[in-house]
Motif scaffolding. Sequence first.
Motif, short mmCIF file in Angstrom:
data_model
loop_
_atom_site.label_atom_id
_atom_site.label_comp_id
_atom_site.label_asym_id
_atom_site.label_seq_id
_atom_site.Cartn_x
_atom_site.Cartn_y
_atom_site.Cartn_z
N THR A 2 0.83 -1.20 0.00
CA THR A 2 0.00 0.00 0.00
C THR A 2 0.87 1.25 0.00
OG1 THR A 2 -1.71 -1.19 1.21
CG2 THR A 2 -1.84 1.21 1.23
N LYS A 3 1.93 1.25 0.82
CA LYS A 3 2.82 2.40 0.87
C LYS A 3 3.51 2.63 -0.47
CE LYS A 3 3.98 2.38 5.77
NZ LYS A 3 5.06 2.32 6.75
N LEU A 4 3.93 1.54 -1.12
CA LEU A 4 4.58 1.67 -2.43
C LEU A 4 3.62 2.21 -3.47
CD1 LEU A 4 6.77 -1.56 -2.53
CD2 LEU A 4 7.54 0.80 -2.23
N ALA A 5 2.38 1.74 -3.44
CA ALA A 5 1.37 2.23 -4.39
C ALA A 5 1.12 3.72 -4.19
CB ALA A 5 0.08 1.44 -4.24
N LYS A 6 1.07 4.16 -2.93
CA LYS A 6 0.86 5.58 -2.65
C LYS A 6 2.03 6.40 -3.18
CE LYS A 6 0.05 8.94 0.95
NZ LYS A 6 0.08 9.24 2.36
N LEU A 7 3.26 5.93 -2.95
CA LEU A 7 4.44 6.63 -3.45
C LEU A 7 4.43 6.74 -4.97
CD1 LEU A 7 7.24 5.18 -1.18
CD2 LEU A 7 6.38 7.51 -1.19
N GLU A 8 4.02 5.66 -5.62
CA GLU A 8 3.96 5.67 -7.09
C GLU A 8 2.95 6.70 -7.58
OE1 GLU A 8 3.47 2.58 -10.82
OE2 GLU A 8 2.50 2.11 -8.92
N THR A 52 9.04 16.20 6.38
CA THR A 52 10.05 16.14 7.42
C THR A 52 11.22 15.26 6.98
OG1 THR A 52 9.11 14.17 8.48
CG2 THR A 52 8.27 16.32 9.22
N TYR A 53 12.34 15.45 7.66
CA TYR A 53 13.52 14.62 7.42
C TYR A 53 13.20 13.16 7.75
CZ TYR A 53 18.34 12.97 7.71
OH TYR A 53 19.51 12.29 7.53
N ALA A 54 12.46 12.93 8.85
CA ALA A 54 12.10 11.58 9.26
C ALA A 54 11.25 10.88 8.20
CB ALA A 54 11.38 11.61 10.59
N GLU A 55 10.33 11.61 7.60
CA GLU A 55 9.48 11.05 6.54
C GLU A 55 10.34 10.67 5.34
OE1 GLU A 55 5.39 12.22 4.15
OE2 GLU A 55 6.55 13.81 5.09
N CYS A 56 11.30 11.52 5.01
CA CYS A 56 12.20 11.25 3.89
C CYS A 56 13.03 10.00 4.14
CB CYS A 56 13.10 12.46 3.66
SG CYS A 56 14.26 12.28 2.28
N THR A 57 13.63 9.91 5.32
CA THR A 57 14.48 8.75 5.60
C THR A 57 13.66 7.47 5.73
OG1 THR A 57 14.47 9.27 7.97
CG2 THR A 57 16.34 10.07 6.69
N GLY A 58 12.47 7.56 6.29
CA GLY A 58 11.61 6.38 6.40
C GLY A 58 11.23 5.83 5.04
N THR A 59 10.89 6.72 4.12
CA THR A 59 10.55 6.30 2.76
C THR A 59 11.78 5.73 2.06
OG1 THR A 59 8.81 7.95 2.61
CG2 THR A 59 9.65 7.08 0.53
N LEU A 61 14.25 4.17 3.42
CA LEU A 61 14.47 2.81 3.94
C LEU A 61 13.51 1.83 3.28
CD1 LEU A 61 14.99 3.55 7.74
CD2 LEU A 61 16.70 2.68 6.13
N LEU A 62 12.26 2.24 3.12
CA LEU A 62 11.26 1.40 2.46
C LEU A 62 11.68 1.06 1.03
CD1 LEU A 62 8.34 0.14 2.46
CD2 LEU A 62 7.58 2.34 1.56
N LEU A 63 12.30 2.04 0.35
CA LEU A 63 12.72 1.85 -1.04
C LEU A 63 14.08 1.17 -1.17
CD1 LEU A 63 11.55 5.28 -2.48
CD2 LEU A 63 10.45 3.05 -2.74
N SER A 67 22.24 3.90 3.70
CA SER A 67 22.20 4.95 4.72
C SER A 67 22.88 6.23 4.27
CB SER A 67 22.83 4.46 6.03
OG SER A 67 24.18 4.14 5.84
N ARG A 68 23.98 6.14 3.53
CA ARG A 68 24.64 7.36 3.05
C ARG A 68 23.77 8.10 2.03
NH1 ARG A 68 27.73 3.37 0.36
NH2 ARG A 68 27.58 3.57 -1.89
N GLU A 69 23.00 7.36 1.24
CA GLU A 69 22.10 7.98 0.28
C GLU A 69 20.96 8.70 1.00
OE1 GLU A 69 22.43 4.82 -3.41
OE2 GLU A 69 21.09 4.36 -1.75
N LEU A 70 20.45 8.07 2.06
CA LEU A 70 19.37 8.69 2.85
C LEU A 70 19.80 10.02 3.41
CD1 LEU A 70 18.19 5.61 4.94
CD2 LEU A 70 16.91 6.74 3.14
N THR A 71 20.94 10.02 4.08
CA THR A 71 21.44 11.23 4.71
C THR A 71 21.69 12.32 3.68
OG1 THR A 71 22.46 9.91 6.44
CG2 THR A 71 23.26 12.16 6.19
N TRP A 72 22.35 11.97 2.60
CA TRP A 72 22.71 12.94 1.57
C TRP A 72 21.47 13.51 0.89
CZ3 TRP A 72 22.45 12.62 -3.91
CH2 TRP A 72 23.12 13.65 -4.57
N TYR A 73 20.58 12.64 0.40
CA TYR A 73 19.39 13.11 -0.33
C TYR A 73 18.47 13.92 0.58
CZ TYR A 73 15.09 13.11 -3.05
OH TYR A 73 13.97 13.51 -3.72
#
Length: 80
Positions: A2-8, A52-59, A61-63, A67-73
């Motif tokens: 469901t989360k992936l479908a919403k992101l798409e 939020t930053y937390a929302e970005c990093t959580g997504t 991780l789902l994708l 970790s270095r990509e999460l922090t940088w992006y």
Amino acid sequence: MTKLAKLESISGSCVDGCQTSFRTGNAPWRGCSASGWPALSTTCRNIYHFKTYAECTGTGLLLGWQSRELTWYCSSLALK
């Protein structure tokens, strides 16, 4: 799933242009530039509309981002 479908549905429309790896014709380049790594990129676009930053990093991780990509992006989005 469901989360992936919403992101798409959020990112699949390419509103304001899709992120690309290379310039196309006279169109501006859209995406994150890793050429200055580890400096943050001013060209990153918030295609998922993270609030939020937390929302970005959580997504990220789902994708399956590293970790270095999460922090940088996600940190690069703060430059906007």
